[in-house]
Scaffold this motif. Structure first.
Motif, PDB file in Angstrom:
ATOM      1  N   LEU A 161     -26.597  -1.783 -66.346  1.00 36.88           N
ATOM      2  CA  LEU A 161     -25.846  -0.867 -67.213  1.00 36.88           C
ATOM      3  C   LEU A 161     -25.389   0.339 -66.403  1.00 36.88           C
ATOM      4  CD1 LEU A 161     -28.242  -0.980 -70.309  1.00 36.88           C
ATOM      5  CD2 LEU A 161     -26.143  -2.311 -69.956  1.00 36.88           C
ATOM      6  N   LEU A 162     -24.108   0.690 -66.551  1.00 35.52           N
ATOM      7  CA  LEU A 162     -23.510   1.763 -65.757  1.00 35.52           C
ATOM      8  C   LEU A 162     -22.901   2.818 -66.676  1.00 35.52           C
ATOM      9  CD1 LEU A 162     -22.707   2.753 -62.907  1.00 35.52           C
ATOM     10  CD2 LEU A 162     -20.637   1.343 -63.117  1.00 35.52           C
ATOM     11  N   PHE A 163     -23.284   4.044 -66.485  1.00 32.05           N
ATOM     12  CA  PHE A 163     -22.868   5.208 -67.294  1.00 32.05           C
ATOM     13  C   PHE A 163     -22.544   4.845 -68.751  1.00 32.05           C
ATOM     14  CE2 PHE A 163     -19.260   4.747 -64.070  1.00 32.05           C
ATOM     15  CZ  PHE A 163     -18.383   4.008 -64.847  1.00 32.05           C
ATOM     16  N   THR A 164     -23.592   4.416 -69.463  1.00 32.58           N
ATOM     17  CA  THR A 164     -23.426   3.981 -70.842  1.00 32.58           C
ATOM     18  C   THR A 164     -24.376   4.738 -71.763  1.00 32.58           C
ATOM     19  OG1 THR A 164     -23.195   2.009 -72.244  1.00 32.58           O
ATOM     20  CG2 THR A 164     -25.106   2.075 -70.759  1.00 32.58           C
ATOM     21  N   PRO A 172     -26.366  14.242 -76.746  1.00 28.59           N
ATOM     22  CA  PRO A 172     -25.252  15.150 -76.455  1.00 28.59           C
ATOM     23  C   PRO A 172     -23.922  14.473 -76.762  1.00 28.59           C
ATOM     24  CG  PRO A 172     -26.836  15.145 -74.658  1.00 28.59           C
ATOM     25  CD  PRO A 172     -27.266  14.058 -75.597  1.00 28.59           C
ATOM     26  N   ALA A 173     -23.058  15.179 -77.462  1.00 27.62           N
ATOM     27  CA  ALA A 173     -21.788  14.577 -77.886  1.00 27.62           C
ATOM     28  C   ALA A 173     -20.931  14.236 -76.680  1.00 27.62           C
ATOM     29  CB  ALA A 173     -21.044  15.541 -78.797  1.00 27.62           C
ATOM     30  N   PRO A 174     -20.213  13.093 -76.726  1.00 23.10           N
ATOM     31  CA  PRO A 174     -19.241  12.819 -75.659  1.00 23.10           C
ATOM     32  C   PRO A 174     -18.240  13.965 -75.575  1.00 23.10           C
ATOM     33  CG  PRO A 174     -19.541  10.901 -77.070  1.00 23.10           C
ATOM     34  CD  PRO A 174     -20.249  12.032 -77.739  1.00 23.10           C
ATOM     35  N   GLY A 175     -17.729  14.212 -74.390  1.00 19.33           N
ATOM     36  CA  GLY A 175     -16.761  15.290 -74.236  1.00 19.33           C
ATOM     37  C   GLY A 175     -15.527  15.046 -75.086  1.00 19.33           C
ATOM     38  N   ILE A 176     -15.315  15.877 -76.092  1.00 22.84           N
ATOM     39  CA  ILE A 176     -14.178  15.697 -77.001  1.00 22.84           C
ATOM     40  C   ILE A 176     -12.860  15.852 -76.247  1.00 22.84           C
ATOM     41  CG2 ILE A 176     -13.042  16.562 -79.073  1.00 22.84           C
ATOM     42  CD1 ILE A 176     -15.678  15.148 -79.603  1.00 22.84           C
ATOM     43  N   LYS A 177     -12.790  16.875 -75.388  1.00 21.49           N
ATOM     44  CA  LYS A 177     -11.575  17.102 -74.604  1.00 21.49           C
ATOM     45  C   LYS A 177     -11.251  15.866 -73.767  1.00 21.49           C
ATOM     46  CE  LYS A 177     -10.005  19.841 -70.642  1.00 21.49           C
ATOM     47  NZ  LYS A 177     -10.385  20.875 -69.661  1.00 21.49           N
ATOM     48  N   GLN A 178     -12.274  15.316 -73.113  1.00 24.70           N
ATOM     49  CA  GLN A 178     -12.062  14.148 -72.265  1.00 24.70           C
ATOM     50  C   GLN A 178     -11.683  12.929 -73.097  1.00 24.70           C
ATOM     51  OE1 GLN A 178     -14.555  16.275 -72.168  1.00 24.70           O
ATOM     52  NE2 GLN A 178     -15.279  16.692 -70.090  1.00 24.70           N
ATOM     53  N   LEU A 179     -12.337  12.770 -74.259  1.00 33.05           N
ATOM     54  CA  LEU A 179     -12.051  11.624 -75.117  1.00 33.05           C
ATOM     55  C   LEU A 179     -10.614  11.667 -75.626  1.00 33.05           C
ATOM     56  CD1 LEU A 179     -13.525   9.141 -76.187  1.00 33.05           C
ATOM     57  CD2 LEU A 179     -14.179  10.470 -78.203  1.00 33.05           C
ATOM     58  N   LYS A 180     -10.135  12.855 -75.982  1.00 34.42           N
ATOM     59  CA  LYS A 180      -8.762  12.987 -76.476  1.00 34.42           C
ATOM     60  C   LYS A 180      -7.753  12.548 -75.424  1.00 34.42           C
ATOM     61  CE  LYS A 180      -9.177  16.586 -80.026  1.00 34.42           C
ATOM     62  NZ  LYS A 180      -8.812  17.976 -80.403  1.00 34.42           N
ATOM     63  N   ILE A 204     -13.203  13.693 -65.923  1.00 37.05           N
ATOM     64  CA  ILE A 204     -14.411  12.871 -66.055  1.00 37.05           C
ATOM     65  C   ILE A 204     -14.862  12.239 -64.745  1.00 37.05           C
ATOM     66  CG2 ILE A 204     -13.783  12.327 -68.443  1.00 37.05           C
ATOM     67  CD1 ILE A 204     -13.223   9.442 -67.527  1.00 37.05           C
ATOM     68  N   GLY A 205     -14.024  12.259 -63.727  1.00 36.52           N
ATOM     69  CA  GLY A 205     -14.342  11.578 -62.483  1.00 36.52           C
ATOM     70  C   GLY A 205     -15.350  12.325 -61.629  1.00 36.52           C
ATOM     71  N   SER A 206     -15.768  11.679 -60.556  1.00 41.67           N
ATOM     72  CA  SER A 206     -16.714  12.284 -59.616  1.00 41.67           C
ATOM     73  C   SER A 206     -16.038  13.483 -58.944  1.00 41.67           C
ATOM     74  CB  SER A 206     -17.135  11.258 -58.568  1.00 41.67           C
ATOM     75  OG  SER A 206     -17.683  10.109 -59.196  1.00 41.67           O
ATOM     76  N   PRO A 207     -16.579  14.687 -59.129  1.00 41.50           N
ATOM     77  CA  PRO A 207     -15.853  15.913 -58.793  1.00 41.50           C
ATOM     78  C   PRO A 207     -15.244  15.977 -57.397  1.00 41.50           C
ATOM     79  CG  PRO A 207     -17.848  16.439 -59.999  1.00 41.50           C
ATOM     80  CD  PRO A 207     -17.889  14.966 -59.742  1.00 41.50           C
ATOM     81  N   GLY A 261     -24.229   8.595 -63.503  1.00 50.27           N
ATOM     82  CA  GLY A 261     -23.778   9.644 -62.604  1.00 50.27           C
ATOM     83  C   GLY A 261     -24.311  11.003 -63.021  1.00 50.27           C
ATOM     84  N   GLU A 262     -24.791  11.734 -62.046  1.00 46.61           N
ATOM     85  CA  GLU A 262     -25.322  13.074 -62.320  1.00 46.61           C
ATOM     86  C   GLU A 262     -24.241  14.000 -62.874  1.00 46.61           C
ATOM     87  OE1 GLU A 262     -27.798  16.365 -59.693  1.00 46.61           O
ATOM     88  OE2 GLU A 262     -26.092  15.323 -58.787  1.00 46.61           O
ATOM     89  N   CYS A 263     -22.978  13.750 -62.497  1.00 45.91           N
ATOM     90  CA  CYS A 263     -21.871  14.632 -62.880  1.00 45.91           C
ATOM     91  C   CYS A 263     -21.004  14.034 -63.984  1.00 45.91           C
ATOM     92  CB  CYS A 263     -21.019  14.951 -61.660  1.00 45.91           C
ATOM     93  SG  CYS A 263     -21.916  15.768 -60.330  1.00 45.91           S
ATOM     94  N   ASP A 264     -21.564  13.133 -64.785  1.00 45.92           N
ATOM     95  CA  ASP A 264     -20.802  12.494 -65.865  1.00 45.92           C
ATOM     96  C   ASP A 264     -20.528  13.511 -66.971  1.00 45.92           C
ATOM     97  OD1 ASP A 264     -19.821  10.893 -67.970  1.00 45.92           O
ATOM     98  OD2 ASP A 264     -20.999   9.178 -67.307  1.00 45.92           O
ATOM     99  N   ARG A 265     -19.233  13.810 -67.184  1.00 46.71           N
ATOM    100  CA  ARG A 265     -18.863  14.785 -68.198  1.00 46.71           C
ATOM    101  C   ARG A 265     -18.317  14.127 -69.460  1.00 46.71           C
ATOM    102  NH1 ARG A 265     -15.198  18.002 -64.061  1.00 46.71           N
ATOM    103  NH2 ARG A 265     -15.242  15.901 -63.165  1.00 46.71           N
ATOM    104  N   LEU A 266     -18.302  12.801 -69.511  1.00 38.50           N
ATOM    105  CA  LEU A 266     -17.939  12.101 -70.740  1.00 38.50           C
ATOM    106  C   LEU A 266     -19.201  11.721 -71.507  1.00 38.50           C
ATOM    107  CD1 LEU A 266     -15.610  10.975 -72.465  1.00 38.50           C
ATOM    108  CD2 LEU A 266     -15.902   8.799 -71.260  1.00 38.50           C
ATOM    109  N   LEU A 267     -20.112  11.024 -70.830  1.00 41.42           N
ATOM    110  CA  LEU A 267     -21.423  10.721 -71.383  1.00 41.42           C
ATOM    111  C   LEU A 267     -22.465  11.363 -70.467  1.00 41.42           C
ATOM    112  CD1 LEU A 267     -21.031   6.912 -72.261  1.00 41.42           C
ATOM    113  CD2 LEU A 267     -20.989   8.843 -73.853  1.00 41.42           C
ATOM    114  N   PRO A 268     -22.975  12.529 -70.823  1.00 47.74           N
ATOM    115  CA  PRO A 268     -23.942  13.210 -69.960  1.00 47.74           C
ATOM    116  C   PRO A 268     -25.140  12.318 -69.627  1.00 47.74           C
ATOM    117  CG  PRO A 268     -23.189  14.680 -71.698  1.00 47.74           C
ATOM    118  CD  PRO A 268     -22.632  13.314 -72.018  1.00 47.74           C
ATOM    119  N   PRO A 269     -25.817  12.576 -68.503  1.00 43.82           N
ATOM    120  CA  PRO A 269     -26.887  11.697 -68.022  1.00 43.82           C
ATOM    121  C   PRO A 269     -27.982  11.401 -69.035  1.00 43.82           C
ATOM    122  CG  PRO A 269     -26.287  13.238 -66.303  1.00 43.82           C
ATOM    123  CD  PRO A 269     -25.518  13.656 -67.524  1.00 43.82           C
ATOM    124  N   LYS A 270     -28.190  12.275 -70.008  1.00 49.08           N
ATOM    125  CA  LYS A 270     -29.237  12.001 -70.997  1.00 49.08           C
ATOM    126  C   LYS A 270     -28.990  10.686 -71.715  1.00 49.08           C
ATOM    127  CE  LYS A 270     -31.939  13.930 -74.780  1.00 49.08           C
ATOM    128  NZ  LYS A 270     -32.165  15.073 -75.702  1.00 49.08           N
TER     129      LYS A 270
END
Length: 312
Positions: A161-164, A172-180, A204-207, A261-270
């Protein structure tokens, strides 16, 4: 592998061959395969709105080189697979549905659910005459993979499973800005799509690993291959109307590797940590510097982790 299937060279990869597979439920899936069919099989399941070409060619080739037969495919409603004829319903209520989803309340009104998409995977394996395989699911594809592993345990050897997420309440809510940025209520022109994709990957990508020119080239390729924004909305509704996967997690017996990914801003690592905690004996790997994408820099590490996990 079903000997009656006729494959042709993929126009998108020198390592893959393509064909279409008609499932018993009437859905037709466009697939690509690479490697030796006598080798252990890895089936790749992509995420929300992602065509099969979103699995990097370098990633597929790396798995092939490590002794696997690799299959990637377009989910229903995306790419060159079947499109659902109904227009997405309830899209004007998306924010309300997302709020209900986040606290574990049920939503209704989707044309299909993630369970239906998991059934597509099981039926695809049947049509290919593949008794069992390893699964790697990314983002929404990881949600589908969790259901497949639980619902069809005989078909899945090991799970990756990868960033799921398992979408359990109060994450934590998915990033609304990114989802839009992934959604559009009306068709866009090619230049608008390319510009939107650049903004999305920057969000959302790797910074430190977003190559803007490569993003532009890929966005154009994906647009020319297939542009179906309604499919993205349909798939988002499928997620919102499926809800928490925790009850499926509790049924998963396969050895499972969860990578985030530690820097996942769509689905945070939690999200990934919660999935690993909910699945018996799952292992969790956090990748420093990685976001919600698969840039070339991380492919040797990712493919190595998955290959090591899948080998006996």
């Amino acid at each position: 592998m079903n000997p009656n299937l006729v494959f042709s060279p993929s126009p998108y990869s020198q390592y893959m061959r393509e064909t279409k597979v008609k499932l018993e439920n009437g859905i037709e899936l466009h697939i690509e395969v690479g490697g030796n069919p006598e080798h252990p099989c890895i089936l790749l399941i992509m995420g929300l709105g992602g065509q099969l070409i979103l699995w990097p060619d370098f990633f597929c080739k790396s798995l092939i080189d490590q002794g696997f037969y690799v299959i990637r495919f377009d989910n229903r409603d995306i790419g060159l697979s079947s499109k659902i004829s109904d227009s997405p319903r309830h899209t004007k209520h998306l924010l309300n549905m997302m709020a209900r989803f986040s606290v574990g309340l049920k939503n209704q009104g989707a044309a299909y659910t993630l369970e239906d998409m998991a059934d597509d995977v099981a039926l695809l394996l049947d049509q290919l005459e593949i008794a069992n395989c390893h699964l790697i699911g990314a983002s929404m594809g990881g949600m589908i993979a969790q259901i497949v592993a639980a619902k069809y345990p005989e078909k899945v050897n090991k799970l990756g499973l990868l960033f799921t997420s398992n979408n359990q309440p109060l994450l934590p809510a998915p990033g609304i800005k990114q989802l839009k940025m992934m959604l559009s209520k009306h068709p866009l022109q090619e230049d608008e799509i390319i510009r939107q994709n650049v903004l999305l990957y920057q969000a959302i990508g790797s910074p430190n690993y977003v190559n803007v020119e490569e993003v532009r080239l890929f966005a154009r390729k994906a647009y020319l291959r297939s542009y179906h924004p309604n499919g993205v909305l349909q798939q988002l509704l499928a997620i919102l109307c499926t809800g928490s996967l925790k009850h499926w997690n509790q049924q998963i017996q396969q050895e499972t590797l969860v990578i985030h990914g530690e820097c996942d801003r769509l689905l945070p690592p939690k999200h990934g940590r919660v999935v690993a905690k909910a699945i018996k004996s799952a292992k969790f790997e956090l990748i420093a510097g990685m976001g919600h994408d698969i840039p070339p820099h991380f492919i040797p590490q990712l493919s190595g982790l998955f290959a090591h996990h899948f080998k006996p």
